[in-house]
Design an enzyme around this catalytic site. Structure first.
Site, PDB file in Angstrom:
ATOM      1  N   ARG A 113       0.753  -1.200  -0.384  1.00  0.00           N
ATOM      2  CA  ARG A 113      -0.231   0.009  -0.132  1.00  0.00           C
ATOM      3  C   ARG A 113       0.442   0.908  -0.274  1.00  0.00           C
ATOM      4  O   ARG A 113       0.564   2.129  -0.661  1.00  0.00           O
ATOM      5  CB  ARG A 113      -1.117   0.392   1.347  1.00  0.00           C
ATOM      6  CG  ARG A 113      -1.532   0.954   0.668  1.00  0.00           C
ATOM      7  CD  ARG A 113      -2.605   1.725   2.629  1.00  0.00           C
ATOM      8  NE  ARG A 113      -1.586   2.146   3.415  1.00  0.00           N
ATOM      9  CZ  ARG A 113      -1.828   1.429   4.539  1.00  0.00           C
ATOM     10  NH1 ARG A 113      -1.588  -0.379   5.073  1.00  0.00           N
ATOM     11  NH2 ARG A 113      -0.086   1.498   5.168  1.00  0.00           N
TER      12      ARG A 113
ATOM     13  N   TYR B  75     -17.317  16.093 -15.822  1.00  0.00           N
ATOM     14  CA  TYR B  75     -17.387  15.132 -15.495  1.00  0.00           C
ATOM     15  C   TYR B  75     -17.956  14.757 -14.803  1.00  0.00           C
ATOM     16  O   TYR B  75     -18.082  15.591 -13.698  1.00  0.00           O
ATOM     17  CB  TYR B  75     -16.094  14.246 -15.726  1.00  0.00           C
ATOM     18  CG  TYR B  75     -16.669  12.145 -15.313  1.00  0.00           C
ATOM     19  CD1 TYR B  75     -17.173  11.838 -15.494  1.00  0.00           C
ATOM     20  CD2 TYR B  75     -15.713  12.082 -13.395  1.00  0.00           C
ATOM     21  CE1 TYR B  75     -17.611  10.709 -15.030  1.00  0.00           C
ATOM     22  CE2 TYR B  75     -16.277  10.323 -13.603  1.00  0.00           C
ATOM     23  CZ  TYR B  75     -16.615  10.060 -14.321  1.00  0.00           C
ATOM     24  OH  TYR B  75     -17.116   8.651 -14.152  1.00  0.00           O
TER      25      TYR B  75
ATOM     26  N   ASP C 256      -7.736  18.961 -15.039  1.00  0.00           N
ATOM     27  CA  ASP C 256      -8.249  17.095 -15.100  1.00  0.00           C
ATOM     28  C   ASP C 256      -7.582  17.606 -16.945  1.00  0.00           C
ATOM     29  O   ASP C 256      -8.155  18.048 -17.839  1.00  0.00           O
ATOM     30  CB  ASP C 256      -9.425  17.183 -15.528  1.00  0.00           C
ATOM     31  CG  ASP C 256      -9.730  15.319 -15.360  1.00  0.00           C
ATOM     32  OD1 ASP C 256      -9.244  14.841 -16.579  1.00  0.00           O
ATOM     33  OD2 ASP C 256     -10.956  14.770 -14.923  1.00  0.00           O
TER      34      ASP C 256
ATOM     35  N   LYS D  31      -8.611   5.786 -19.176  1.00  0.00           N
ATOM     36  CA  LYS D  31      -8.477   6.589 -20.971  1.00  0.00           C
ATOM     37  C   LYS D  31      -7.514   6.281 -21.385  1.00  0.00           C
ATOM     38  O   LYS D  31      -7.345   5.002 -21.633  1.00  0.00           O
ATOM     39  CB  LYS D  31      -9.404   7.710 -19.809  1.00  0.00           C
ATOM     40  CG  LYS D  31     -10.678   8.371 -19.497  1.00  0.00           C
ATOM     41  CD  LYS D  31     -11.414   7.173 -19.552  1.00  0.00           C
ATOM     42  CE  LYS D  31     -13.015   7.709 -18.672  1.00  0.00           C
ATOM     43  NZ  LYS D  31     -12.702   7.135 -17.010  1.00  0.00           N
TER      44      LYS D  31
END
Length: 385
Positions: free
Chosen positions: A54, A107, A179, A204
């Site tokens: 992690r 978005y 973004d 994406k």
């Protein structure tokens, strides 16, 4: 970004940054370190700084170094999804009582995060047209900590002048977040234009093959990167080693894919602008697009995303989506295959009734890298011609 890659072209960095040959075998592709914990050489004797995956994992480290190199940043961080990256950023930098300026086109998941999650935590937001510098300036108040920008925006393909908004942010003493998912770092470099943080949905264009979910943050400042890394570890929504490896593999072909996405999109835009059933085409490569000059200044080319409006309203738009055959009806974007969707009922259903609500007659395309003649034929039949 390390000095080793700072002088290299984008295409070279995409292939080599973070992709060091395995020291044990010489393998040219970094291994998938599918491991949770690491043997220590005595208490606190960490090998390479690794103790628990992690906190850090060698495969994720390779991806994070690659991301920083591609965006020209000081620190890259990889997450389990784009929204996980956004959530980490907001919780690291904001506190109850703070305020954020968000765009009037964004978005749907980002808006949902602000409106349904972060606002309940006591963080307020104002909506502004980020294409209008003065509108952004007017939306900033003494509680503002962040200005949030998407450019090109989702799904209306609006363009924001990153350099100009960075000036507003500096003057106000706040941070600018961009973004960069629609453009990818191949087409646009927000940090070089003054942004403080870049956000990506790695799902994406970065992954590029519709086979992975991931997110990223890249910072211009080392100290900010360290602060976000602390929260990344504390909150735990990290990218797994296999997902990191898949994204690294996809990035190697990012430049050639984006060239083809953009070339195909330009030819489809040309057809759509002449089609009798299309009432408006939204694409920053069009000279009549209000953000065309800014996009031409800050982008290498105009990308593979197109939105258009059709005669007949919502039902006609839905029918176009349903009739498409080569264009796959589905959410997401940026893969090698072309996708079509109805934003109002799909990706942006969460913004219905808000200042971000999208037109009901809107169709959004993610143009893939198939033969463009086949794509054009499919759209013509979907439109009923």
């Amino acid at each position: 970004m390390s000095d080793q890659h700072s002088h290299q072209s984008f295409e070279t960095r995409a292939i080599h940054a973070g992709n060091t040959a395995d020291p044990l075998t010489g393998a040219v592709v970094p291994p998938i370190y599918q491991v949770s914990t690491y043997k220590q050489d005595g208490v606190g004797g960490l090998r390479g700084g690794y103790e628990y995956s992690r906190s850090a994992n060698p495969t994720r480290t390779a991806l994070e170094e690659n991301l920083a190199a591609l965006e020209g940043g000081r620190r890259g961080l990889a997450f389990a999804s784009g929204l996980a990256a956004e959530d980490c950023l907001l919780r690291a930098l904001l506190a109850p009582g703070d305020h954020v300026v968000i765009p009037n086109d964004a978005y749907g998941g980002t808006f949902r995060l602000f409106a349904k999650v972060v606002q309940r935590w006591g963080v307020d937001f104002s909506v502004a047209n980020t294409s209008d510098v003065e509108a952004v300036r007017a939306a900033v108040n003494d509680r503002t900590k962040l200005i949030w920008v998407e450019t090109p925006s989702n799904p209306l393909l609006g363009i924001t002048d990153i350099e100009a908004i960075a000036g507003v942010a500096r003057q106000a003493g706040v941070k600018l977040v961009v973004d960069n998912t629609f453009a990818s770092p191949y087409l646009q470099q927000p940090l070089a234009l003054g942004a403080d943080v870049v956000v990506h949905s790695l799902t994406k264009y970065m992954g590029g093959h519709s086979d992975v979910v991931g997110g990223a943050l890249v910072t211009a400042d080392e100290a900010l990167g360290e602060e976000l890394a602390y929260h990344q570890n504390a909150m735990g929504a990290v990218a797994g080693p296999f997902d990191s490896w898949i994204v690294l593999r996809g990035i190697k072909t990012l430049a050639v894919r984006m060239d083809r996405h953009s070339e195909n999109a330009e030819k489809i835009v040309e057809m759509l602008t002449q089609h009798p059933k299309v009432t408006q085409v939204l694409y920053p490569g069009l000279p009549e697009h209000p953000g065309h000059e800014v996009a031409a200044k800050q982008m290498r080319s105009f990308g593979g995303m197109i939105s258009f409006r059709v005669e007949g309203g919502e039902e006609a738009a839905v029918e176009v989506c349903n009739r498409a055959q080569l264009f796959t009806l589905g959410e997401s974007l940026g893969g090698v295959e072309s996708l079509i969707e109805h934003p109002g009922r799909m990706t942006h259903a969460s913004v219905a009734g808000s200042a971000l609500e999208v037109p009901a007659d809107l169709v959004r395309l993610s143009v893939g890298i198939e033969n463009v003649d086949d794509l054009l034929a499919d759209l013509r039949q979907a439109l009923g011609q």
